[in-house]
Write a protein that holds these residues in place. Structure first.
Motif, short mmCIF file in Angstrom:
data_model
loop_
_atom_site.label_atom_id
_atom_site.label_comp_id
_atom_site.label_asym_id
_atom_site.label_seq_id
_atom_site.Cartn_x
_atom_site.Cartn_y
_atom_site.Cartn_z
N ASP A 243 0.70 -1.37 0.05
CA ASP A 243 0.01 -0.03 -0.23
C ASP A 243 0.70 1.29 -0.29
O ASP A 243 0.31 2.40 -0.01
N ARG B 235 -0.84 -0.39 -4.81
CA ARG B 235 -2.04 0.24 -4.93
C ARG B 235 -2.29 1.45 -3.93
O ARG B 235 -1.62 1.60 -3.13
N GLY B 236 -3.42 2.12 -4.18
CA GLY B 236 -3.76 3.48 -3.61
C GLY B 236 -2.98 4.62 -4.19
O GLY B 236 -2.97 5.69 -3.46
N ALA C 66 -7.68 1.79 -6.34
CA ALA C 66 -8.33 1.30 -4.95
C ALA C 66 -8.98 2.21 -3.91
O ALA C 66 -9.90 1.90 -3.19
N CYS C 67 -8.56 3.58 -4.16
CA CYS C 67 -9.28 4.43 -3.45
C CYS C 67 -10.62 4.95 -3.78
O CYS C 67 -11.40 5.64 -3.01
N GLY D 184 -8.15 -3.41 -4.28
CA GLY D 184 -8.23 -3.14 -2.94
C GLY D 184 -8.32 -4.37 -2.21
O GLY D 184 -8.27 -4.61 -1.00
N ALA E 172 -11.88 -3.12 3.69
CA ALA E 172 -10.81 -2.27 3.11
C ALA E 172 -11.27 -0.98 3.03
O ALA E 172 -12.45 -0.53 2.99
N PHE F 136 -9.32 2.74 2.04
CA PHE F 136 -8.22 3.34 1.33
C PHE F 136 -8.83 4.80 1.19
O PHE F 136 -9.82 5.43 0.80
#
Length: 532
Positions: free
Chosen positions: A380, A405-406, A460-461, A467, A500, A502
């Motif tokens: 992350d 990710r993110g 992901a966010c 995610g 999850a 994010f």
């Protein structure tokens, strides 16, 4: 200012300059603007120069993609609110060019884009070096202990041969070539060296030609049609150009009222072939080998059967008329014949699957792994990924896919070019393995290379299934079939996403960055704002 009534009676031409001392790619723009003015005066116009933002990736402490939209907004306002009858835009570097084109299409006054041109390559101990592509190679050798710090510093000082855009077919030169293949720049102007007399002549001729567009009232939306965009994508795929253009061309098309879907890029890629042998997909550079082989006009001549040749261009003529007297490529080893391509398909592929429901992209012309099935290693933060990859005791090998990710449009924010910041593990490099699968919702430098799946959408966010991935999950990728999956059921993905959380990596409570996070659309929509 001392102008006379006779001056003010002439058509007024705005010269929108992105010169700045913080942008080495644009450092020659004062001279180019003077040459443009000569052309405007000679053709009976009245030139007025204005300056706006200048974006150079290395001078920003946050992803510069954020400021593409801001530059677009400010440029559009400059064009729309000044009494300009027509405009000439000067740009070279990555985000400046798409921002200016987005603005020009929205403001829709007669316009010609003047590409600032590529820099000269550097040279170290007899080896030609190009910043970007060769920077990454040198860094890999340094991490593996093959290059000492002193040698690295000496080579670093030789990476930049002059002012201008990085000399590879990265995002800057891909976008400059795009302006020409769209029909918005004079033929041949994109690849002419930034520091050449030829570039100065193109600048003066651009100043002359804008007067013809004003006289005929030819506007950007007369040129930027779906057919012209398809031509541009064909050139992009054939030149091994940057994946970032998927985002930028989508945004430009949207400003022209054209919805451009990822599947359309894939269809064009499937019927195109990589013909251009320049870095990062090949060996040469844009301003030397590619330009000497004939540049964009010669490439489009070779691709002519695939192109819509009845489209209008800033010459006031159709593409067919422009190509009539163009010779086939002078150097077939640099621009290959269509029946003897360097690669049998276009340079970029689009992937879909339960890991990327709205798509992801990969620069297959610069990748070595077309099919993969293996375990995921999930991170992350970039720092955590780098620590793992550089650790000689980690379990990393070529059978694992690294997930970062993110770092999408909202998450980073600004979708930074972190796809190329995941290093080659030194322990793998020592075994002769210099590629592995990386998957991310961020972007990658146009000058980078390797098997990096980018722009995973949604990010992901924004609730994307990236995610949901955990260490040990099995990833399946098949570039030829356009597949990117994680071996999880829809129910498993949904359950994990509920757990999850994010948030953007950095907190911004005010200012333009806060506005960007709140309003930016996803990669498949061009990362533009919905109200533009």
């Amino acid at each position: 200012m001392g102008y006379t009534d006779a001056d003010l009676e002439k058509p007024i031409v705005g010269i929108v300059n992105t010169w700045a001392e913080t942008n080495p790619g644009h450092y020659n723009f004062r001279q180019l603007a003077d040459a443009v003015k000569r052309g405007v005066w000679a053709a009976g116009g009245f030139p007025l120069e204005v300056n706006t933002m200048s974006i150079c990736e290395v001078f920003f402490d946050i992803s510069s993609l954020i400021y593409r939209n801001l530059l677009s907004i400010t440029t559009e306002e400059l064009i729309a609110r000044h009494p300009f009858d027509g405009v000439i835009l000067l740009g070279s570097c990555d985000k400046n060019v798409p921002a200016q084109l987005m603005a020009a299409v929205s403001a829709n006054k007669p316009m010609i884009f003047l590409p600032g041109g590529p820099m000269l390559p550097g040279n170290y101990k007899g080896e030609s070096l190009a910043c970007g592509t060769d920077s990454f190679k040198l860094w890999t050798r340094y991490l593996a202990g093959e290059l000492g710090e002193d040698d690295l510093k000496q080579a670093e000082g030789c990476l930049y041969g002059s002012v201008g855009a990085c000399p590879i077919m990265g995002t800057a030169n891909s976008m400059q070539c795009a302006t020409e293949s769209l029909g918005l720049s004079l033929p041949g102007s994109a690849s002419a060296l930034a520091v050449s007399a030829e570039k100065m002549r193109y600048a003066e001729e651009t100043g002359r030609q804008i007067m013809e567009l004003i006289r005929r009232d030819i506007k950007p939306t007369d040129i930027v049609t779906r057919e012209a965009i398809e031509n541009c994508i064909t050139v992009l795929m054939s030149s091994g150009g940057s994946t970032n253009l998927i985002i930028h061309l989508t945004a430009i098309a949207r400003r022209a009222g054209i919805e451009l879907k990822l599947d359309e890029f894939q269809k064009i890629s499937e019927r195109t072939r990589v013909l251009v042998d320049v870095k990062p997909s090949g060996k040469g550079t844009v301003g030397i080998e590619f330009h000497q082989a004939g540049g964009v006009p010669a490439l489009m001549k070779e691709l002519e059967p695939l192109l819509h040749t009845d489209v209008l261009t800033v010459t006031g003529k159709t593409l067919k008329e422009n190509l009539k007297n163009v010779q086939t490529p002078y150097l077939p080893e640099v621009i290959a014949p269509f029946d003897k391509p360097l690669k049998p398909e276009g340079g970029i592929a689009v992937l879909h699957g339960n890991l990327a429901p709205r798509g992801a992209v990969i620069k297959r012309s610069a990748a070595s792994i077309m099919k993969f099935r293996g375990e995921a290693r999930v991170f992350d933060t970039l720092a955590e990924a780098e620590k793992y990859l550089l650790d000689p005791e980690s379990d990393m090998d070529e059978n694992k896919a690294v997930i970062l990710r993110g770092y999408g449009p909202k998450g980073a924010p600004g979708m930074p070019e972190f796809g190329n910041y995941m290093p080659i593990p030194p322990k793998m490099h020592k075994r002769g393995i210099n590629d592995y699968v990386r998957i991310t919702d961020s972007r990658m430098s146009g000058g980078a290379f390797g098997t990096v799946v980018l722009h995973v959408c949604p990010e992901a966010c924004d609730g994307g299934p990236l995610g949901a991935v955990r260490n040990g999950d099995i990833i399946e990728m098949d570039v030829d079939r356009g597949i990117l999956n994680v071996e999880l059921t829809p129910e498993q993905i949904e359950a994990r996403l509920k757990e999850a959380k994010f948030e953007p990596k950095e907190k911004f409570e005010r200012g333009f960055v806060r506005h960007y996070i709140d309003n930016v659309m996803q990669a498949d929509k061009g990362c533009d704002f919905p109200y533009l």
